[in-house]
Design an enzyme around this catalytic site. Structure first.
Site, short mmCIF file in Angstrom:
data_model
loop_
_atom_site.label_atom_id
_atom_site.label_comp_id
_atom_site.label_asym_id
_atom_site.label_seq_id
_atom_site.Cartn_x
_atom_site.Cartn_y
_atom_site.Cartn_z
N LEU A 129 -14.79 -39.95 7.51
CA LEU A 129 -16.09 -39.78 8.14
C LEU A 129 -16.00 -38.74 9.25
CD1 LEU A 129 -19.05 -40.76 8.53
CD2 LEU A 129 -18.14 -42.45 10.14
N ALA A 130 -14.89 -38.75 9.98
CA ALA A 130 -14.64 -37.79 11.05
C ALA A 130 -13.14 -37.69 11.26
CB ALA A 130 -15.34 -38.22 12.34
N ALA A 132 -10.14 -36.23 14.09
CA ALA A 132 -9.83 -35.69 15.42
C ALA A 132 -8.35 -35.37 15.51
CB ALA A 132 -10.25 -36.68 16.49
N ILE A 134 -5.88 -36.86 17.07
CA ILE A 134 -4.93 -37.98 17.05
C ILE A 134 -5.15 -38.89 15.86
CG2 ILE A 134 -4.07 -39.97 18.35
CD1 ILE A 134 -3.40 -37.34 19.65
N GLN A 136 -8.19 -40.27 12.50
CA GLN A 136 -9.41 -40.04 11.74
C GLN A 136 -9.98 -41.39 11.32
OE1 GLN A 136 -7.83 -37.49 8.62
NE2 GLN A 136 -8.06 -39.11 7.09
N ASP A 291 -13.70 -40.66 28.72
CA ASP A 291 -13.73 -39.60 27.71
C ASP A 291 -15.13 -39.51 27.12
OD1 ASP A 291 -12.61 -37.55 26.24
OD2 ASP A 291 -11.81 -38.83 24.68
#
Length: 548
Positions: A129-130, A132, A134, A136, A291
């Site tokens: 789905l996404a 990054a 570090i 997913q 964050d």
């Protein structure tokens, strides 16, 4: 391993040279060997000479991959170290990293959970789905055998071998960081080793997804039933070091202004609630999501007239103690009142600058840096930039870097940027002032005194019950002391009558001081009663001695 690191170092240097980052290195004696080695070992030209150096740095970090992208993101928050154009470019770095294979993600999940995915989930999607730097995420839903049957979930998976890659790159970063201070005064001011150490600590904390789970659960509990913020539910039985499972949410990305407007979201209220959520986390809970960039914040579309934020990815959080909060609240209030002496005193009283700091010089430094800020209307003044200016001045007076405040400054800049993007007319000061003033009143006013009395009342009762017995013991001791003093008085009168009264008075004063520090006073609340009781006895004794 040495050979592998050498190859990685070669690629890093090659990338920096291809983007012309070496232009930032001054031509001095300490760098002549490097320049010679560059010509000897690297026949690399600058392929992006038409771009500004700040843009080239961003592109180079982006090409080097996840660890360096994260470093750039962190550096973008250190506006005390870099010119604005560099910080702005680094802030553009996004975690849009190429995903790893879905089959590999399935293998990692099944190994962590101890069985096939179908044991618990239906409709597992191997397409991420996404993705990054570090980890997913993949989607699925609980099957009919589970307590949350049919609930849609997100499974977050650490990248394979990410720890090895991180440790290798951080080792190389330390090598470069130790070399940077040798360049010039500017190189020393960057405090490269300190920056890498701070980055390493933040990055390593993200390698255990159980920490993110615990952070999310605490943040969710803090905002239970809140209209301002919703945090997805964590399914703890399925959470491990490299895999966590959480409720899937649907929301509008907070940076998608067009979609927010199309959905009829009350933008003014949404912007104000962003500031309120931040200050609630800081001053009420002492625990804040650190964050909060646009990729981690969504807006619930279901109630546009009563907008609610949705927060995800709680891997990085900040905490503040009472002194930190008091410093922030009083410093902000003092700044907006232009009371720069109070700002200077707060830094010293907090222990962040040395106790022997010249307060007059410190106050003047704050005045020179902060006074020009008031050239803007109050509503346009940035809290994040105020904090940045305060820290910059304090560092000139040997203030130690406070990691929790760096996280706070970074988060505050995120929140302000989002707030003004959502609603440009947002008055940050009017929105934040009630939180600051209420917190100060609760901590330092009558409310705080009454709260402390109620908290300490059980212990006070316990010690108050012991007071009669303690006083009886003190009276018995006084009788013994009186007998001894009578003997001493008789002896002294026979030898030095002119000094007797003074010596006995001094002895009584010493006795009085001894009673004042009697160990039955563990709490500040019991001091008034014990002080009056014991002091009365001591004064009576003193009068008695002088009359003798």
């Amino acid at each position: 391993m040495i050979f592998k690191n050498s190859r990685r170092l070669y690629r890093i240097i090659h990338t920096f040279l291809r983007y012309g980052i070496d232009e930032a290195i001054p031509n001095i004696a300490a760098t002549r060997q490097l320049r010679f080695a560059r010509k000897l070992l690297f026949g690399v030209k600058n392929d992006f000479s038409n771009q500004p150096l700040s843009v080239r740095l961003r592109l180079a970090l982006q090409e080097l991959g996840p660890v360096w992208i994260k470093l750039g993101q962190m550096l973008s928050t250190r506006r005390d170290l870099f010119p604005p154009e560099f910080a702005d470019q680094l802030a553009l770095l996004q975690d849009a990293v190429e995903p790893f294979e879905g089959k590999l993600a399935r293998e990692i999940i099944e190994k962590s959970l101890g069985s096939s995915i179908e044991t618990w989930f239906d409709d597992f999607d191997e397409t991420a789905l996404a993705s990054a730097s570090i980890a997913q995420v993949h989607t699925a839903k609980f099957n009919q055998a589970q307590a949350f049957a049919g609930q849609e979930v997100v499974l977050k998976v650490l990248r394979p071998n990410i720890e090895e890659a991180i440790f290798a790159d951080i080792s190389l970063m330390y090598r470069l960081a130790h070399w940077i201070p040798k360049l010039n005064v500017q190189g020393k001011r960057l405090r490269a080793v300190e920056v890498v150490r701070e980055y390493e600590k933040t990055l390593l904390s993200e390698l255990d997804l159980r920490k993110e789970m615990r952070n999310a659960m605490r943040l969710r509990a803090n905002f239970e039933q809140s209209e301002m913020l919703y945090v997805p539910q964590m399914h703890t039985h399925f959470c491990h070091k490299n895999v966590i499972v959480m409720e899937r949410i649907y929301g509008i990305p907070v940076a998608n202004i067009a979609e927010l407007n199309a959905n009829g979201i009350d933008m003014k209220l949404l912007a104000e609630r962003g500031v309120q959520v931040f200050f609630t986390q800081v001053f009420r809970d002492s625990f804040f999501h650190a964050d909060m960039h646009p990729g981690n914040i969504f807006v619930n579309p279901n109630h546009p007239e009563n907008p609610q934020y949705i927060g995800i990815d709680c891997g990085i959080v900040g905490t503040l103690n009472q002194n930190d909060k008091r410093y922030l609240a009083e410093s902000f209030v003092a700044f907006f009142n232009r009371d720069y002496r109070k700002v200077a005193l707060m830094h010293v009283e907090s222990g962040w600058t040395p106790a022997d700091t010249d307060i007059d010089a410190f106050e003047q430094a704050f005045r020179e840096v902060c006074e020009p800020i008031f050239a803007k209307p109050l509503s346009e003044i940035s809290f994040g930039n105020v904090l940045l200016n305060l820290f910059n001045v304090a560092r000139e007076f040997n203030m130690e870097v406070q990691p929790q405040l760096v996280l706070l400054q970074k988060t505050l800049l995120y929140i302000e940027g989002l707030g003004r993007q959502i609603y440009p007319q947002l008055d940050l000061w009017q929105t934040a002032k009630p939180f600051l003033q209420n917190w100060l009143d609760e901590q330092m006013g009558v409310k705080a005194m009454w709260r402390d009395i109620k908290e300490n009342l059980p212990q006070f009762r316990q010690h108050f019950a012991q007071l009669p017995n303690t006083l009886f013991q003190a009276l018995e001791q006084q009788k013994q002391i009186n007998l001894r003093l009578a003997e001493i008085n008789q002896t002294l009168n026979s030898k030095q009558p002119s000094l007797t009264r003074y010596k006995l008075a001094l002895l009584a004063i010493i006795l009085m001081g001894t009673f004042w520090q009697f160990p039955i006073m563990p709490l500040w609340l019991s001091v008034p009663i014990l002080f009056l009781s014991i002091t009365s006895l001591s004064i009576m004794l003193l009068i008695s001695i002088i009359r003798r």
